[in-house]
Design a protein around this motif. Sequence first.
Motif, PDB file in Angstrom:
ATOM      1  N   ALA A   1       0.827  -1.206   0.000  1.00 25.57           N
ATOM      2  CA  ALA A   1       0.000   0.000   0.000  1.00 25.57           C
ATOM      3  C   ALA A   1       0.857   1.251   0.000  1.00 25.57           C
TER       4      ALA A   1
ATOM      5  N   THR B   1      -4.671   0.521  -5.391  1.00 25.11           N
ATOM      6  CA  THR B   1      -3.535  -0.076  -4.682  1.00 25.11           C
ATOM      7  C   THR B   1      -3.027  -1.312  -5.425  1.00 25.11           C
TER       8      THR B   1
ATOM      9  N   ASP C   1      -9.945  -2.228  -2.631  1.00 27.83           N
ATOM     10  CA  ASP C   1     -10.239  -0.807  -2.791  1.00 27.83           C
ATOM     11  C   ASP C   1     -11.754  -0.600  -2.794  1.00 27.83           C
TER      12      ASP C   1
ATOM     13  N   SER D   1      -0.225   7.777  -5.494  1.00 25.04           N
ATOM     14  CA  SER D   1      -1.638   8.180  -5.546  1.00 25.04           C
ATOM     15  C   SER D   1      -2.434   7.338  -6.516  1.00 25.04           C
TER      16      SER D   1
ATOM     17  N   HIS E   1      -4.955   5.657   4.101  1.00 25.49           N
ATOM     18  CA  HIS E   1      -5.648   4.552   3.446  1.00 25.49           C
ATOM     19  C   HIS E   1      -6.355   3.662   4.465  1.00 25.49           C
TER      20      HIS E   1
ATOM     21  N   LEU F   1       0.099   3.960  -2.700  1.00 22.76           N
ATOM     22  CA  LEU F   1      -0.434   5.218  -2.209  1.00 22.76           C
ATOM     23  C   LEU F   1       0.545   6.353  -2.412  1.00 22.76           C
TER      24      LEU F   1
ATOM     25  N   SER G   1       0.420   8.263   4.112  1.00 23.90           N
ATOM     26  CA  SER G   1      -0.148   7.420   3.060  1.00 23.90           C
ATOM     27  C   SER G   1      -0.829   6.192   3.648  1.00 23.90           C
TER      28      SER G   1
ATOM     29  N   PHE H   1      -3.266  12.583   1.419  1.00 24.73           N
ATOM     30  CA  PHE H   1      -4.635  12.501   1.914  1.00 24.73           C
ATOM     31  C   PHE H   1      -5.094  13.833   2.500  1.00 24.73           C
TER      32      PHE H   1
END
Length: 381
Positions: free
Chosen positions: A14, A164, A174, A21, A44, A18, A40, A135
């Motif tokens: 992840a 991801t 997701d 993005s 998530h 992440l 990140s 985020f």
Amino acid sequence: MRPIHRFLTGARGAFAALGASLLLGACAQGGGELGYYWQSLSGHVQLMWAADAMDDWIARPGTPPALRERLRLAQRARTFAVQELHLPDNPSYRRYANLKRSSAVWNVVAAPPYSLKLHTWCFPVLGCVGYRGYFSQAGARAEADLLATQGLEVDVYGVPAYSTLGTMNWLGGDPLLSTFVHWPEGDFVRLLFHELAHQKVYAEGDTLFNESFATAVGRIGSAEWLRTQAGAAARTEAAASEARREGFRQLTRETRAQLEQIYALNNAPAHTEQPLEAMKKEAMERFRERYAALAATWPAAQRAGYDHWVATANNASFGAQAAYDEWVPAFEALFEQSARNWPRFYDAVQALAQQNADQRHAALRALIAPSTPAAKEPPRV
């Protein structure tokens, strides 16, 4: 509860996804990187915790009727993605999360004053990519401000969804997000198919390839959905949206080509910075004039996003936009060469992904007729 070592294994995947993005940052190493990775992962995880099964949302008495119907549509589109488009049959996009904000993440992109080549950030698994996601919008703007002090042109834009790459499917996958669930039907299924495509094929470090492939899958797949599954009103709305999108896409392609020609003079033996800057300014002014003429007949409600993009457009935003559509004609041609057979198409794309970047790009160029603007090598990101 899952063992902590398994959680950390998934978290490492992840982190990589992440950080870029995916849908959508950094060779930089330094004291701030640990904090970046933590935001990140924690961002998530919070998103995952907000998600519940779509059936649960549908059954809740307090769920608004419009949301309930859209979640049912999402379930049908998810089944269609598996059965008709041969996209992954896994836990992703079978849950829903209300984020209570406008974007899932905010991307930062940057480029030099006389180039469309994006600044890159590098990560394990993903390789180097031309954008970095946060985020927090404030965090994204702080990164953009830092890059601006280095003389780069920067852009920060909200991203409604990201992938991801399937690394979090063991933890629920997701989720479908409130940031795009109420989009018009054609746009909604297009993005859903786009994000699933990232889980089908991924070429490490090649943003243009990955995003153009996913865009092609979204375009072809949503057209098939609209043709076979949607009502007349949705098809009419989607046709109008696609006409606006294609007109804007053509305008930005032509402007990118013009800017690339101008910036090529930067390496010419005789030039001064001021004429180059003047030519760039003229090209951008012409772009905005042409956009104003193009959008004059569009409904006001459909212009807002385009108006903002045009008003703030710079090398960074043009470079980022190229990633999403520059190779799309090549992938559409490959789909036709594959007799519109999805498994055969994915096999061909996977074969390209396994080649080195130069071989891959040469093969994509060969798929496009020389007369089309996209036949030219896109700016590397």
